[in-house]
Design an enzyme around this catalytic site. Sequence first.
Site, PDB file in Angstrom:
ATOM      1  N   VAL A  54       0.832  -1.208   0.000  1.00 51.72           N
ATOM      2  CA  VAL A  54       0.000   0.000   0.000  1.00 51.72           C
ATOM      3  C   VAL A  54       0.862   1.252   0.000  1.00 51.72           C
ATOM      4  CG1 VAL A  54      -1.816   1.263   1.224  1.00 51.72           C
ATOM      5  CG2 VAL A  54      -1.865  -1.231   1.151  1.00 51.72           C
ATOM      6  N   ASP A  68     -10.112 -10.447   9.027  1.00 53.10           N
ATOM      7  CA  ASP A  68     -10.011  -9.209   8.256  1.00 53.10           C
ATOM      8  C   ASP A  68     -11.402  -8.629   8.012  1.00 53.10           C
ATOM      9  OD1 ASP A  68      -8.285  -7.440   6.309  1.00 53.10           O
ATOM     10  OD2 ASP A  68      -9.988  -8.108   5.113  1.00 53.10           O
ATOM     11  N   LYS A 106     -13.180  -4.946   9.529  1.00 51.84           N
ATOM     12  CA  LYS A 106     -13.850  -3.997   8.639  1.00 51.84           C
ATOM     13  C   LYS A 106     -15.329  -3.849   8.999  1.00 51.84           C
ATOM     14  CE  LYS A 106     -10.621  -5.103   4.915  1.00 51.84           C
ATOM     15  NZ  LYS A 106     -10.404  -5.831   3.643  1.00 51.84           N
ATOM     16  N   GLU A 153     -10.204   5.767   5.305  1.00 55.66           N
ATOM     17  CA  GLU A 153     -11.026   5.227   4.215  1.00 55.66           C
ATOM     18  C   GLU A 153     -10.447   3.939   3.643  1.00 55.66           C
ATOM     19  OE1 GLU A 153     -14.147   4.657   2.570  1.00 55.66           O
ATOM     20  OE2 GLU A 153     -14.163   6.805   2.968  1.00 55.66           O
TER      21      GLU A 153
END
Length: 409
Positions: A26, A204, A208, A132
């Site tokens: 990322v 995961d 979220k 975000e």
Amino acid sequence: MHLKANDKRTMIEKEITIGLFGFGCVGQGLYDVLNHSQSLQASIDKICVKDVTKKRKIASSYFTYEKAEVLERDNLDVIVELIDDADEAFRIVSAALANGVNVVTANKKMLAEHFMELYELQEKYQVALLYEGSAGGSIPIIRNLEEYYDNELLSSFRGILNGTCNYILSRMELESKNYDEILKDAQANGFAESNPWLDVGGFDTLYKTILLTVHSFGLVLKPEQVLNLGIQNITFDDIVYAREKGLRIKLLGTGYKSGNGFRVYVMPHFVEKTDELYNVIYEYNGVEVEGAFSCKQTFVGKGAGSHPTGSAVLSDISALTYNYKYGYKKLRKLSGNGKQVNGNFLNNDFSIKVYIRFKDKEELKDLVISDIEEEYRSAHTNYIIANVNLSSLLSLKGNMESKVFVCAV
């Protein structure tokens, strides 16, 4: 000097200087999309990484191996945290917020485990923490929940939130192959980690889902409170069962209002062809939100990857140029200005209709099962379709030894 969140001027008046932690998938994606941005004037000043020996595609002068060299710089407008270690990420983010610096992160595990502490730091030091990129990859779901739906009475959300699981499930169905074969191939091609447990075990998706619950309902939950069942025990027999009935299996994070409380959980679901999420395949994510007045809205986009997530992080950096902060209206309303974790609104004591595939009935001894509608036994596989108390399914949460596969009907 640091730009504080209560400064009257905005960062748009000058080039934004970024301190970055992490230069993995990322981090490199952020570097790429930042260099192709046509309107945002921003540059990365220093990058803190932990691997001294790793070769990188940009000059070594950018890098440091001491976090203080980034945290203590006095020329930074934003600190961006993109490392894997959730505990270390919390220490970094906490220190930056306490120093009066705005922070952008994509670390869903850190956020889910320490949400109230991070919320209180934002309040105390009047700074912004934006994330975000932590849920849904390139889908702008958090900002939509926070802004578009800020005054909307939401009744539910549900979503495919993990690209690895969706990729595996799609290939199992479309290529008629078993889980182990697809997982091994996914690992070889970079779609799954060498240790895929956080993804395939549903953790995961759990983290979220907790974040979407905050922004949908104002409900703050701890990971240990919420059921998460993954796909690690799925076999091709389960895919065949779904296919014969015109269904697909999707790992979904779900939250919905029920009476005065909420039901929030993560597990595989059978999804019908008429469902908007049916055609969300491979590494794509999809989130459906239903409101009292706006009805159902579905958001679809790439759920993982260097550039999609990097793009979401860049969007947060851009938002900070307008002194943007999350308002947390629903959190303040539900929990008395957010002063306590409000898990008492969570309801795990209800029955849910599920398909359970198992080898031996002894594996089901901790489940509260009623109203068995269908039962099949053979030398090869056994399954039942029945109502099960959701709280009893918590006995399977995180159980790496269990071979039981559970799927909501």
